[in-house]
Design an enzyme around this catalytic site. Structure first.
Site, PDB file in Angstrom:
ATOM      1  N   LYS A   1      -1.216  -1.203  -4.235  1.00  0.00           N
ATOM      2  CA  LYS A   1      -2.326  -0.255  -4.158  1.00  0.00           C
ATOM      3  C   LYS A   1      -1.686   1.119  -4.152  1.00  0.00           C
ATOM      4  O   LYS A   1      -1.114   1.558  -3.148  1.00  0.00           O
ATOM      5  CB  LYS A   1      -3.153  -0.458  -2.899  1.00  0.00           C
TER       6      LYS A   1
ATOM      7  N   TYR B   1       0.864  -1.187   0.000  1.00  0.00           N
ATOM      8  CA  TYR B   1       0.000   0.000   0.000  1.00  0.00           C
ATOM      9  C   TYR B   1       0.896   1.232   0.000  1.00  0.00           C
ATOM     10  O   TYR B   1       1.568   1.533   0.982  1.00  0.00           O
ATOM     11  CB  TYR B   1      -0.890  -0.034   1.241  1.00  0.00           C
TER      12      TYR B   1
END
Length: 306
Positions: free
Chosen positions: A167, A139
């Site tokens: 992400k 992330y």
């Protein structure tokens, strides 16, 4: 062989659900999960930024994920964000997520202390090792974490066979291109910033995870469908309409997630509670903003959804 198709599509970030006493609500979590199933989204991203993760205990995060899995019944791809600000707690949540059968776990880098990249890689790899049979998603959200995923760090992490993608919530669309070109076809890059959904997808993101999708999933699903059909002008028009909603919600004094939950209450009848302090609750004047945002969503759906 990796099954990456289950990650390619519209994946809303799951909201924290609270009861009247301010504690995590199992009923609210199950209701929101069923709502996403009914809307037809690809999956959900649980206990991330939109889930107010840094303000919740390990036990609350476990309760939320358990109830998502119970209500989803295999009908959604589930990515569980498991990062805490220490390795031991993160590993515990990773192991719990794997026991529940999630599709992937994800983690931001450690925040506050500025760690060298080899320490960040060790943190992520330790978390991944606690869920040895589960995909891992990096992330990248430098504007909040204070740490950027660099190309050398990404190359180091790709040595871990469980890492399947990023992400990417950094604002430059170019970052998606860089990660995509470096990783190749065996990885999934998710577009993070909702305001650039179509831009991120066009430049290479195969999936998308976003915090405002939950209030207007139909618009993002239609954008996704337009891109697949090559209808770029319509996709752009819907993006503009979604962005108008986002900009309106950002006018509020209260936290964006408080506004989103009020919009869901107005349009969908979902009562998910407010937000947890220190996130600011809605001010009295914010209810008119939420009402206007809800109206904008209804108007866009009427115009663009056949």
């Amino acid at each position: 062989m990796r099954d990456l198709e289950k990650y390619k599509g519209v994946i809303p970030a799951f909201y924290a659900c609270y009861g009247k006493d301010g504690t995590a609500s199992a009923d609210g979590v199950q209701a929101l999960t069923r709502y996403f199933v009914e809307k037809g989204v690809k999956g959900v991203y649980v206990n991330g930024s939109s889930g107010e993760c840094i303000y919740q205990s390990k036990d609350e995060k476990k309760l939320i994920l358990e109830n998502v899995m119970e209500a989803a019944q295999g009908r959604l791809t589930v990515i569980a964000h498991v990062a805490c600000n220490n390795t031991q707690d993160s590993m515990e949540l990773a192991a719990h997520a794997e026991q529940l059968g999630v599709d992937a776990i994800a983690a931001i880098p450690p925040i506050y202390f500025h760690l060298p990249e080899h320490a960040i890689a060790e943190y992520w790899n330790d978390i991944s090792a606690a869920a040895p049979n589960t995909d891992f998603v990096i992330y990248n959200i430098p504007q909040l974490a204070g740490v950027s995923l660099t190309m050398p760090l990404f190359a180091q992490m790709r040595k871990n066979p469980r890492v399947i993608g990023v992400k990417n919530s950094s604002m430059p669309v170019q970052d998606i291109q860089m990660f995509k070109q470096a990783a190749g076809e065996g990885y999934v890059i998710f577009n993070g910033p909702d305001e650039q959904f179509i831009s991120g997808r066009i430049i290479g993101a195969q999936g998308a995870i976003g915090g405002t999708y939950g209030a207007m999933p139909e618009l993002f699903l239609e954008m996704d469908a337009c891109l697949k059909r090559g209808e770029l002008e319509k996709a752009r028009d819907i993006q503009y309409a979604a962005n108008e909603v986002i900009y309106k919600m950002c006018e509020a004094h209260g936290n964006l997630y408080a506004v989103l939950k009020e919009v869901l209450r107005i349009n969908e009848g979902l009562d998910l509670g407010g937000v947890r302090k220190p996130l600011p609750a809605l001010a009295e004047e914010d209810y008119a903003i939420a009402k206007e945002a809800a109206s904008l969503i209804r108007a866009a759906k009427e115009r663009y959804i056949q």
